[in-house]
Design a protein around this motif. Sequence first.
Motif, PDB file in Angstrom:
ATOM      1  N   PRO A   9       5.761  -3.381   0.831  1.00 16.00           N
ATOM      2  CA  PRO A   9       4.749  -4.415   1.005  1.00 16.00           C
ATOM      3  C   PRO A   9       5.254  -5.801   0.608  1.00 16.00           C
ATOM      4  O   PRO A   9       6.130  -5.920  -0.227  1.00 16.00           O
ATOM      5  CB  PRO A   9       3.642  -3.964   0.064  1.00 16.00           C
ATOM      6  CG  PRO A   9       4.334  -3.225  -1.011  1.00 16.00           C
ATOM      7  CD  PRO A   9       5.472  -2.524  -0.334  1.00 16.00           C
ATOM      8  N   VAL A  11       3.314  -8.169  -0.588  1.00 16.13           N
ATOM      9  CA  VAL A  11       2.400  -8.810  -1.532  1.00 16.13           C
ATOM     10  C   VAL A  11       2.185  -7.859  -2.704  1.00 16.13           C
ATOM     11  O   VAL A  11       2.179  -6.639  -2.530  1.00 16.13           O
ATOM     12  CB  VAL A  11       1.076  -9.172  -0.825  1.00 16.13           C
ATOM     13  CG1 VAL A  11       0.371  -7.932  -0.297  1.00 16.13           C
ATOM     14  CG2 VAL A  11       0.137  -9.937  -1.728  1.00 16.13           C
ATOM     15  N   VAL A  12       2.090  -8.409  -3.897  1.00 12.18           N
ATOM     16  CA  VAL A  12       1.841  -7.587  -5.080  1.00 12.18           C
ATOM     17  C   VAL A  12       0.727  -8.218  -5.893  1.00 12.18           C
ATOM     18  O   VAL A  12       0.410  -9.400  -5.732  1.00 12.18           O
ATOM     19  CB  VAL A  12       3.106  -7.438  -5.953  1.00 12.18           C
ATOM     20  CG1 VAL A  12       4.142  -6.585  -5.271  1.00 12.18           C
ATOM     21  CG2 VAL A  12       3.687  -8.793  -6.307  1.00 12.18           C
ATOM     22  N   ALA A  13       0.122  -7.408  -6.770  1.00 10.64           N
ATOM     23  CA  ALA A  13      -1.023  -7.894  -7.539  1.00 10.64           C
ATOM     24  C   ALA A  13      -0.604  -8.930  -8.569  1.00 10.64           C
ATOM     25  O   ALA A  13      -1.401  -9.744  -8.998  1.00 10.64           O
ATOM     26  CB  ALA A  13      -1.719  -6.720  -8.209  1.00 10.64           C
TER      27      ALA A  13
ATOM     28  N   LEU B   8      -8.876  -5.287  -1.442  1.00 14.33           N
ATOM     29  CA  LEU B   8      -8.025  -6.468  -1.324  1.00 14.33           C
ATOM     30  C   LEU B   8      -8.767  -7.612  -0.646  1.00 14.33           C
ATOM     31  O   LEU B   8      -9.739  -7.384   0.085  1.00 14.33           O
ATOM     32  CB  LEU B   8      -6.790  -6.133  -0.484  1.00 14.33           C
ATOM     33  CG  LEU B   8      -5.864  -5.053  -1.040  1.00 14.33           C
ATOM     34  CD1 LEU B   8      -4.946  -4.543   0.046  1.00 14.33           C
ATOM     35  CD2 LEU B   8      -5.062  -5.602  -2.200  1.00 14.33           C
ATOM     36  N   SER B 326       0.168  -7.652   5.325  1.00 15.67           N
ATOM     37  CA  SER B 326       1.010  -7.945   4.164  1.00 15.67           C
ATOM     38  C   SER B 326       1.457  -6.690   3.424  1.00 15.67           C
ATOM     39  O   SER B 326       2.391  -6.738   2.650  1.00 15.67           O
ATOM     40  CB  SER B 326       0.246  -8.861   3.209  1.00 15.67           C
ATOM     41  OG  SER B 326      -1.034  -8.326   2.942  1.00 15.67           O
ATOM     42  N   LEU B 327       0.783  -5.557   3.665  1.00 17.69           N
ATOM     43  CA  LEU B 327       1.153  -4.353   2.916  1.00 17.69           C
ATOM     44  C   LEU B 327       2.183  -3.493   3.652  1.00 17.69           C
ATOM     45  O   LEU B 327       3.086  -2.959   3.033  1.00 17.69           O
ATOM     46  CB  LEU B 327      -0.105  -3.505   2.623  1.00 17.69           C
ATOM     47  CG  LEU B 327      -0.878  -3.751   1.334  1.00 17.69           C
ATOM     48  CD1 LEU B 327      -0.042  -3.378   0.130  1.00 17.69           C
ATOM     49  CD2 LEU B 327      -1.370  -5.159   1.198  1.00 17.69           C
ATOM     50  N   ARG B 357       7.865 -11.432  -5.511  1.00 16.07           N
ATOM     51  CA  ARG B 357       7.537 -10.607  -6.658  1.00 16.07           C
ATOM     52  C   ARG B 357       8.484 -10.894  -7.821  1.00 16.07           C
ATOM     53  O   ARG B 357       9.591 -11.374  -7.624  1.00 16.07           O
ATOM     54  CB  ARG B 357       7.525  -9.140  -6.287  1.00 16.07           C
ATOM     55  CG  ARG B 357       8.796  -8.628  -5.679  1.00 16.07           C
ATOM     56  CD  ARG B 357       8.765  -7.117  -5.605  1.00 16.07           C
ATOM     57  NE  ARG B 357       8.132  -6.616  -4.390  1.00 16.07           N
ATOM     58  CZ  ARG B 357       7.755  -5.356  -4.230  1.00 16.07           C
ATOM     59  NH1 ARG B 357       7.911  -4.497  -5.188  1.00 16.07           N
ATOM     60  NH2 ARG B 357       7.233  -4.958  -3.093  1.00 16.07           N
ATOM     61  N   CYS B 407       0.569   0.848  -1.689  1.00 15.38           N
ATOM     62  CA  CYS B 407      -0.394   0.614  -2.774  1.00 15.38           C
ATOM     63  C   CYS B 407       0.282   0.666  -4.137  1.00 15.38           C
ATOM     64  O   CYS B 407      -0.043  -0.114  -5.035  1.00 15.38           O
ATOM     65  CB  CYS B 407      -1.512   1.653  -2.719  1.00 15.38           C
ATOM     66  SG  CYS B 407      -2.639   1.426  -1.354  1.00 15.38           S
ATOM     67  N   ASP B 409       3.413  -0.022  -4.993  1.00 22.30           N
ATOM     68  CA  ASP B 409       4.147  -1.269  -5.199  1.00 22.30           C
ATOM     69  C   ASP B 409       3.212  -2.376  -5.631  1.00 22.30           C
ATOM     70  O   ASP B 409       3.516  -3.169  -6.512  1.00 22.30           O
ATOM     71  CB  ASP B 409       4.743  -1.750  -3.863  1.00 22.30           C
ATOM     72  CG  ASP B 409       6.103  -1.193  -3.604  1.00 22.30           C
ATOM     73  OD1 ASP B 409       6.259   0.024  -3.753  1.00 22.30           O
ATOM     74  OD2 ASP B 409       6.997  -1.976  -3.254  1.00 22.30           O
ATOM     75  N   TYR B 410       2.074  -2.439  -4.944  1.00 25.86           N
ATOM     76  CA  TYR B 410       1.149  -3.545  -5.144  1.00 25.86           C
ATOM     77  C   TYR B 410       0.701  -3.630  -6.594  1.00 25.86           C
ATOM     78  O   TYR B 410       0.623  -4.712  -7.167  1.00 25.86           O
ATOM     79  CB  TYR B 410      -0.059  -3.377  -4.215  1.00 25.86           C
ATOM     80  CG  TYR B 410      -1.048  -4.514  -4.306  1.00 25.86           C
ATOM     81  CD1 TYR B 410      -0.856  -5.677  -3.583  1.00 25.86           C
ATOM     82  CD2 TYR B 410      -2.163  -4.425  -5.126  1.00 25.86           C
ATOM     83  CE1 TYR B 410      -1.748  -6.733  -3.677  1.00 25.86           C
ATOM     84  CE2 TYR B 410      -3.061  -5.469  -5.232  1.00 25.86           C
ATOM     85  CZ  TYR B 410      -2.847  -6.621  -4.506  1.00 25.86           C
ATOM     86  OH  TYR B 410      -3.724  -7.654  -4.610  1.00 25.86           O
ATOM     87  N   SER B 415       7.074  -4.251 -11.182  1.00 31.73           N
ATOM     88  CA  SER B 415       7.600  -4.795  -9.913  1.00 31.73           C
ATOM     89  C   SER B 415       8.665  -3.889  -9.295  1.00 31.73           C
ATOM     90  O   SER B 415       9.662  -4.366  -8.769  1.00 31.73           O
ATOM     91  CB  SER B 415       8.209  -6.180 -10.111  1.00 31.73           C
ATOM     92  OG  SER B 415       7.253  -7.051 -10.620  1.00 31.73           O
TER      93      SER B 415
END
Lengths: 319, 479
Positions: A9, A11-13, B8, B326-327, B357, B407, B409-410, B415
């Motif tokens: 992905p 994007v990350v939180a 999200l 984006s995911l 990230r 998910c 990773d998010y 990181s």
Amino acid sequence: MTAPIPQPPHVVAGFTVPRVMFQVLAALLPVLAVQVYLFGPRPLLLVAVAAVAALACEALALRLRRRSMQPFLRDGSVLVTAALLALAVPPTLPPGHLVLGVACAVLLAKHAYGGLGQNPFNPAMVGYAVLLVSFPLEMTRWPAPGDGWDAMTGATALDALRTGLRQSYTMQEIMAGPAFGRVGAAGGEWINLAALAGGLYLLARGLVRWHIPVAVLAGIAGPAALFHTFDPGAHASASFHLASGATMLGAFFIATDPVSAATSDRGRLVYGAGIGLLTWVIRSWGGYPDGVAFAVLIMNLAVPLIDRCTVPRIHGHVR
Amino acid sequence: MKLRGLTLDGHKSRPLKGLIRPVPPPAMLVLALDQGAGEAAAPVVRPGDAVRVGSPIAAGAGAATALHSPVSGIVREIAEHPAPRGAGRCIVIDNDGRDEPAVPAAPVDWRAMDGKALLGLVAEAGIAGLGGAAFPTATKLALARAAGVDLLLLNGAECEPWICCDDALMRERAPDIVLGAQVMLAATGAQRCVIAIEDDKPEAIAAVESAVRATDDARFEVRVLPALFPLGAEAPLVAAVTGREVPHDGWPPQVGAVCQNVATAATVARLVRDGRPAMSRIVTVTGSGVNEPANVEARIGTPVAALVDACGGYAATNVRHIAGGSLTGRMLVGDEVPVTKGLNCVLLATAADLPLRAPEVPCIRCGDCADVCPAGLLPQQLHVAARAGDSAGLARFGLDACIECGCCDYVCPSSIPLTARFRAARAREHLAEVERHRALEAKARYERHQRRLAEQAEAERQAFDAARRRAGGADPGGG
């Protein structure tokens, strides 16, 4: 050579390890505040000494291991270890002793196994165990609340209870002693309340899941209530156990260290219940003032087995 | 059933302000033989051939669908060209701008056709799954028909951030979706159709519900799902709608359902209404890198640059081009890549849209990843097994059930690029499996060879003994 293509992905939180650690530190503030209120500025001194010693040990270990300092010195994990250890020892412990405990925690328990994320044992509890076996006298005597800097130290409530029972005093006689408060230990009950408040904050922020704290508390309170019901003369009540010693600190801050804990929801329940039960057993029949540290370390040993036996059912797999 | 995933920010409002815009057909179109499913169609034209709108230019094969010329003109070349899924062979067509049809538009009397004939029609029209996988719709429907599925599950969940082409389609062309679904019901023999839409699309839900009411077809049901990523992925969607789990090594017809994207249904509707094969699709063009984010309808083969032009051009320099959301979206090499049947979104992302990230730090086993994994995996454990190259561990922790949604990773505070690691581990395990298979074959071959040699030696010895006995030779042991 071109840069590697970014992989999804994209994007990350943005929730990072340092943010986790600093929120845990914030959640420990009520415990520190209550200790200062009860025992004067000594706990502050211990936390400061432990923090400096921990950062120094971390830097030394990173240097010896030829790792980069930046991300690790700033991730805050070593400060959590230092704060937990400093708040778990008696405020009257000489700072030099504490430095030894911190060094064992950071150098032996953490970096000898590979640093952040690699330690099978809870570093703060390794430090605590080393101090307890090395300095049994200093580690088992707590000051009475309100005595300030030059406090007279005495046996803790858990200790007094055990000694009293062995000397065939009745429960009423023992509980009337100076170490006892309304529900649990004098002073200790307030520290436990503060740790509970910090723990509830961690739960609310989603930094710990409910499984481990609830299982630890149930593991202590369950057998305590059972034995107290059948033999109230020889066993303290569940509420006394919950409000004494390091119960709340252990349940919410120590047992929940994710690195050394079991990692599935069911595993966390088993792990927590084991810690609670062992804590109660050590308190009831052991020779130490509190059982949390050894209970945690013993259950750390069992984590690989627990993890192996509690893999959750995977979507689309038949179990 | 516990639904796990992420809630999200959708970033979907800007492109949905206006209606779907047509993109003017460009002077040159590039049609990738692999439209996104991973296999290439077989060209049936040569450079220099004249084509018209709807002329077949490549035949379907395996996971590749048939291709049709979206314009009239001349085939310039069949050559390697950048495409959304990496460079591959493409048919390049020079557009003569006249848009002459190969055959005049005419409706298909689909109600008079049986399932088999309908499947043939869909296959010939080159219709592929427009949700992103671009798998041949006819193949999927045929397998569903053979399995005797009961439920046609139309996927209008569109759970991934930034992508809103299905939302726009449902708002503007809901009757097409219902008509296409009716054709698919006839083609598969399924008894009912659930159209699943996430609750962040109230306009789309209202439009589809009114289209269903207008058809007065009791087989239809609109199901509103919570907005949760990745609920639009096949296995989680089937679980959310039916409560049944698709086997990790199987697929939805095994639990009585077949999934189709709403846009695929709309393409089928167009096919039966005027006989047009799959030649265009709706693409979301969005991100802070474009002036007027919009959903556009582009012919297959239109370069992404033309889509950006239709949306007011670039709004920033140094834009990342991402095919998809984006995911799970893939990086594009640039805007020369063409639209394929599998391209649902072009995200023109600035650094502000997708911040880089933080550097990776070790796993602290916090388990946040396991809390959001839709497959119920323990990514923290899978990661340890992947790093150690532990095949048994990877199998035990269920690598095969990972849907690579991203998910884990998010949410990872360390990181760690978990999804990329799992993808790499999967590729490694696959290679190792191929190697094991090869080694076993080689071993069997070697053993057969050894057996043959032994048999041969034995036969020679017997022949020798017999010959010696005939010659009256002495027994070598006797003397």
